[in-house]
Design an enzyme around this catalytic site. Sequence first.
Site, short mmCIF file in Angstrom:
data_model
loop_
_atom_site.label_atom_id
_atom_site.label_comp_id
_atom_site.label_asym_id
_atom_site.label_seq_id
_atom_site.Cartn_x
_atom_site.Cartn_y
_atom_site.Cartn_z
N HIS A 183 -6.64 7.16 -2.16
CA HIS A 183 -7.60 6.48 -1.84
C HIS A 183 -6.30 5.61 -0.87
O HIS A 183 -7.56 4.66 -0.06
CB HIS A 183 -8.24 5.45 -2.76
CG HIS A 183 -7.21 4.42 -3.38
ND1 HIS A 183 -6.33 4.49 -4.11
CD2 HIS A 183 -7.29 3.01 -2.93
CE1 HIS A 183 -5.87 2.88 -4.15
NE2 HIS A 183 -6.17 2.01 -3.55
N ASP A 184 -5.50 5.63 -1.35
CA ASP A 184 -4.51 4.41 0.52
C ASP A 184 -3.73 5.95 1.16
O ASP A 184 -3.16 5.05 1.57
CB ASP A 184 -4.00 3.76 -0.34
CG ASP A 184 -5.19 2.01 -0.53
OD1 ASP A 184 -4.56 1.94 -0.98
OD2 ASP A 184 -6.09 2.13 0.16
N ASP A 191 -8.97 -0.35 -8.03
CA ASP A 191 -8.24 -0.58 -6.91
C ASP A 191 -7.79 -2.06 -7.00
O ASP A 191 -6.30 -2.74 -6.10
CB ASP A 191 -8.72 -0.82 -5.10
CG ASP A 191 -8.40 -0.85 -4.12
OD1 ASP A 191 -9.23 -1.05 -2.53
OD2 ASP A 191 -6.89 -0.61 -4.06
N HIS A 250 0.88 -1.12 0.33
CA HIS A 250 0.12 0.27 -0.13
C HIS A 250 0.90 1.31 0.00
O HIS A 250 0.67 2.01 1.41
CB HIS A 250 -1.16 -0.26 1.20
CG HIS A 250 -2.03 -0.92 0.68
ND1 HIS A 250 -1.91 -2.46 1.67
CD2 HIS A 250 -2.95 -1.00 0.35
CE1 HIS A 250 -2.70 -2.63 0.56
NE2 HIS A 250 -3.59 -2.00 0.55
N GLN A 288 -6.07 -17.97 -3.33
CA GLN A 288 -6.49 -16.08 -4.47
C GLN A 288 -6.85 -17.21 -5.35
O GLN A 288 -8.45 -16.14 -5.31
CB GLN A 288 -4.72 -16.90 -5.19
CG GLN A 288 -4.02 -15.42 -4.36
CD GLN A 288 -3.57 -14.46 -4.30
OE1 GLN A 288 -4.37 -13.33 -5.14
NE2 GLN A 288 -4.08 -13.92 -3.09
N HIS A 334 1.41 1.41 -5.88
CA HIS A 334 -0.04 0.57 -5.53
C HIS A 334 -1.30 2.06 -6.03
O HIS A 334 -1.90 2.05 -6.95
CB HIS A 334 -0.53 0.49 -4.05
CG HIS A 334 -1.71 0.36 -4.23
ND1 HIS A 334 -2.89 -0.52 -5.29
CD2 HIS A 334 -2.88 1.02 -3.26
CE1 HIS A 334 -3.72 -0.78 -4.50
NE2 HIS A 334 -4.62 0.31 -4.16
C1 LIG Z 1 -6.91 -14.16 -0.09
O1 LIG Z 1 -6.04 -13.17 -1.62
C2 LIG Z 1 -6.11 -11.52 -1.40
C3 LIG Z 1 -6.79 -10.85 0.00
N1 LIG Z 1 -7.62 -9.55 -0.46
C4 LIG Z 1 -7.89 -9.29 1.12
C5 LIG Z 1 -8.12 -7.66 1.77
C6 LIG Z 1 -8.75 -7.56 2.79
C7 LIG Z 1 -9.94 -8.13 2.81
C8 LIG Z 1 -10.15 -9.73 2.32
C9 LIG Z 1 -11.05 -10.03 3.00
F1 LIG Z 1 -11.21 -10.96 2.56
F2 LIG Z 1 -10.26 -11.00 3.75
F3 LIG Z 1 -12.19 -9.21 3.64
C10 LIG Z 1 -8.70 -9.93 1.33
N2 LIG Z 1 -7.05 -8.79 -0.63
C11 LIG Z 1 -6.28 -9.26 -1.73
C12 LIG Z 1 -6.19 -8.43 -3.08
C13 LIG Z 1 -6.22 -8.42 -3.75
C14 LIG Z 1 -5.58 -7.10 -4.75
N3 LIG Z 1 -5.38 -6.29 -3.37
N4 LIG Z 1 -5.55 -6.63 -2.53
C15 LIG Z 1 -6.40 -6.06 -1.93
C16 LIG Z 1 -7.16 -5.26 -1.08
C17 LIG Z 1 -7.20 -4.74 0.42
C18 LIG Z 1 -6.28 -5.13 1.18
C19 LIG Z 1 -4.69 -5.72 1.00
C20 LIG Z 1 -4.83 -6.57 -0.38
C21 LIG Z 1 -5.75 -10.56 -2.30
O2 LIG Z 1 -5.41 -11.06 -3.05
ZN LIG Z 2 -5.52 0.67 -2.96
#
Ligand SMILES: COc1cn(-c2cccc(C(F)(F)F)c2)nc(-c2ccnn2-c2ccccc2)c1=O
Ligand SMILES: [Zn+2]
Length: 333
Positions: free
Chosen positions: A112-113, A223, A74, A275, A78
Amino acid sequence: QLSGNWGEKRKGYHAITRSSELFFRSVCLFLLLCTRPCNLPLNYVCTTQHCFDHEKLVRFTLSVRKNYHKVPYHNWWHAFNVAHCMYRMLDHEQEIFTELERQALIIACICHDLDHRGYTNQFMVKYETALASLYSTSVMEQHHFNQTVTILQQDGHNIFDHLTSDVYKQVLGYIRHYILATDLAQFFSNHKQVTRFCADQTFNIENTYHRNKLQAIMMSACDLSACAKTWPVQKKTVEIIYEEFYAQGDLEKKKGGVPLPMMDRDNAHNLPKEQVNFLRIFCEPLYGTLAVIFPHLSPLLENTKDNIHKWDNLAHGRPTTMWEVETSRIEKD
Ligand SMILES: COc1cn(-c2cccc(C(F)(F)F)c2)nc(-c2ccnn2-c2ccccc2)c1=O
Ligand SMILES: [Zn+2]
């Protein structure tokens, strides 16, 4: 610039950001530049209705960059990628959004971040951080917007100060809505609404509610655009995302907590399956809906499907594709 230890990455990172800075400035200026010169001094960057002071636009953008931390994912890189994705998305759809909406979307993306520390909202609330005491929902997203306003209010930074107070309030309202839309917790309701409009063919771009929901999922799409990049970029970016996840998980263990499985480096063997699930639950529906509304975005859906296939191969220990071998060769160079 993404291989090797973080130190090497950082060197590469800086090299990239210098060129991305110039590139971003030209992207910004190109996007905001009007098709015809206004009768204003050369240091104004004009669109058909609104003129930006060039110096303020650059000063604002550089201050935004300075307010991103050097965390693995972040960071400014990004934010830049998210803004570039929005720029390319808008490039085909100039006419359906107003200039003010387009400017607000780009500015919301780079902001945004802002001031992200590499921890999720869930972590900030669970460990009762100062920011979590300020906001009850969308803790980080509300902070990112607050940081945006703080930078705009710095001397010589207010790129919107040429607007009337009503239009100024309107553009800040847009930016707030767009930044808050990047809270993944809002994704399902936003996406469900847009999917419903499409399914019963009642989607109306002139309807403010429909417009807001579409713009909200466009913000999510930018995002999460790392999920829709070609395999070598997707794979490297996921490794960086997990570097941040595992750092949060390590800190949570240190505090005596139990991190989410995806944040726990002891579960690293589950990464490919995680993933596949994330791409199937969030990204495939998201880019699928956007491809229905904006057919030129269908490559994002195709890349996401291809990435699901490749992660699924890895999850089941199936042999890697030629493309996979290609990637490893890039890393060695
Ligand atoms: C398991 O893989 C992944 C899980 N999360 C995730 C993130 C937060 C909550 C949750 C909740 F689902 F737990 F809410 C899942 N984000 C990504 C991702 C892919 C691209 N940006 N980004 C991301 C987006 C937001 C934050 C960090 C990374 C990801 O690849
Ligand atoms: Zn972001």
